[in-house]
Design an enzyme around this catalytic site. Structure first.
Site, PDB file in Angstrom:
ATOM      1  N   THR A  83       0.648  -1.616   0.146  1.00  0.00           N
ATOM      2  CA  THR A  83      -0.371   0.126   0.158  1.00  0.00           C
ATOM      3  C   THR A  83       0.499   1.652  -0.092  1.00  0.00           C
ATOM      4  O   THR A  83       2.257   1.228   0.391  1.00  0.00           O
ATOM      5  CB  THR A  83      -0.748   0.282   1.062  1.00  0.00           C
ATOM      6  OG1 THR A  83      -0.222   0.550   2.418  1.00  0.00           O
ATOM      7  CG2 THR A  83      -2.103  -1.446   1.263  1.00  0.00           C
ATOM      8  N   VAL A 136       0.952   4.096   1.413  1.00  0.00           N
ATOM      9  CA  VAL A 136       1.968   4.673   3.096  1.00  0.00           C
ATOM     10  C   VAL A 136       3.014   3.480   3.561  1.00  0.00           C
ATOM     11  O   VAL A 136       3.748   4.053   3.852  1.00  0.00           O
ATOM     12  CB  VAL A 136       0.799   5.086   3.913  1.00  0.00           C
ATOM     13  CG1 VAL A 136       1.670   6.174   5.001  1.00  0.00           C
ATOM     14  CG2 VAL A 136       0.046   6.477   2.468  1.00  0.00           C
ATOM     15  N   CYS A 137       2.258   2.173   3.314  1.00  0.00           N
ATOM     16  CA  CYS A 137       3.190   1.113   3.890  1.00  0.00           C
ATOM     17  C   CYS A 137       5.023   1.978   3.649  1.00  0.00           C
ATOM     18  O   CYS A 137       5.635   1.397   3.442  1.00  0.00           O
ATOM     19  CB  CYS A 137       2.317  -0.266   4.087  1.00  0.00           C
ATOM     20  SG  CYS A 137       0.925   0.140   5.473  1.00  0.00           S
ATOM     21  N   THR A 138       4.352   1.350   1.935  1.00  0.00           N
ATOM     22  CA  THR A 138       5.573   1.284   1.428  1.00  0.00           C
ATOM     23  C   THR A 138       6.712   2.332   2.061  1.00  0.00           C
ATOM     24  O   THR A 138       7.943   2.129   1.772  1.00  0.00           O
ATOM     25  CB  THR A 138       5.581   1.336   0.171  1.00  0.00           C
ATOM     26  OG1 THR A 138       4.266  -0.019  -0.080  1.00  0.00           O
ATOM     27  CG2 THR A 138       6.917   0.878  -0.978  1.00  0.00           C
ATOM     28  N   LEU A 180       8.046   1.970   4.951  1.00  0.00           N
ATOM     29  CA  LEU A 180       9.211   1.028   5.304  1.00  0.00           C
ATOM     30  C   LEU A 180      10.404   1.072   4.665  1.00  0.00           C
ATOM     31  O   LEU A 180      11.411   0.441   5.422  1.00  0.00           O
ATOM     32  CB  LEU A 180       8.444  -0.513   5.919  1.00  0.00           C
ATOM     33  CG  LEU A 180       7.411  -1.307   6.165  1.00  0.00           C
ATOM     34  CD1 LEU A 180       7.261  -2.333   5.575  1.00  0.00           C
ATOM     35  CD2 LEU A 180       7.696  -0.737   7.794  1.00  0.00           C
TER      36      LEU A 180
END
Length: 167
Positions: free
Chosen positions: A51, A53-55, A58
């Site tokens: 996703t 924002v998650c990408t 991280l």
């Protein structure tokens, strides 16, 4: 669902399956939080692999992983996707730390960061070398996440004698 652990309390222990991809080789195994006593651990709960924002989150943590390494801190990222999904995500983005699969959401719920409809609130916990929660960030909507500098400050504070760090 439990409420998030308070600062100054012992972090809920858990064991989860994980995958780490390094030099193109995936290593799978089980990781147990209490086995990490002796150094700080950063737990980053995130809603989903691949996703936007998650990408970004991280990848940001990976690009500055040496900041955590220099502080002798371990970084783990936890979400409800499968190990297969995690491995694909880690390979695609060259993530440099273990991704843990909480497919039953037991740890997510145990840390009080589950959210109906979304699944997981974007959250970060800093656990000190004795297993005590020293800092936490729990997102309401999940579009923001703490920077490496912010987390590093909390990790640095976690290395000192215990005094709660402001959230």
């Amino acid at each position: 669902m439990a409420k998030p652990p308070d600062i100054g309390t012992t972090a809920p222990d858990f064991t989860l399956p994980s995958v780490t991809v390094a030099a193109g080789i995936a290593r799978r195994g089980n990781l147990t939080l209490s086995a990490e006593r002796g150094h700080p651990v950063v737990l980053a709960f995130y809603p989903g692999d691949d996703t936007p924002v998650c990408t970004r989150q991280l990848c940001a943590y990976t690009s500055e992983l040496s900041v955590f390494t220099d502080l002798n801190a371990t970084v783990w990222a936890i979400s409800p996707q499968t190990l297969h999904s995690h491995e694909t995500f880690a390979r695609r983005n060259a993530l440099g730390f273990p991704l843990l699969a909480d497919t039953e959401k037991a740890v997510i719920d145990g840390y009080g960061v589950g959210m109906f409809g979304i699944g997981v609130r974007r959250s970060v916990f800093v656990i000190d070398a004795t297993g005590v929660v020293r800092w936490r960030f729990i997102g309401l909507v999940g579009l923001r996440y703490p920077t490496v500098a912010t987390i590093a400050t909390a990790v640095e504070a976690a290395r000192a004698p215990f005094e709660p760090v402001a959230e």
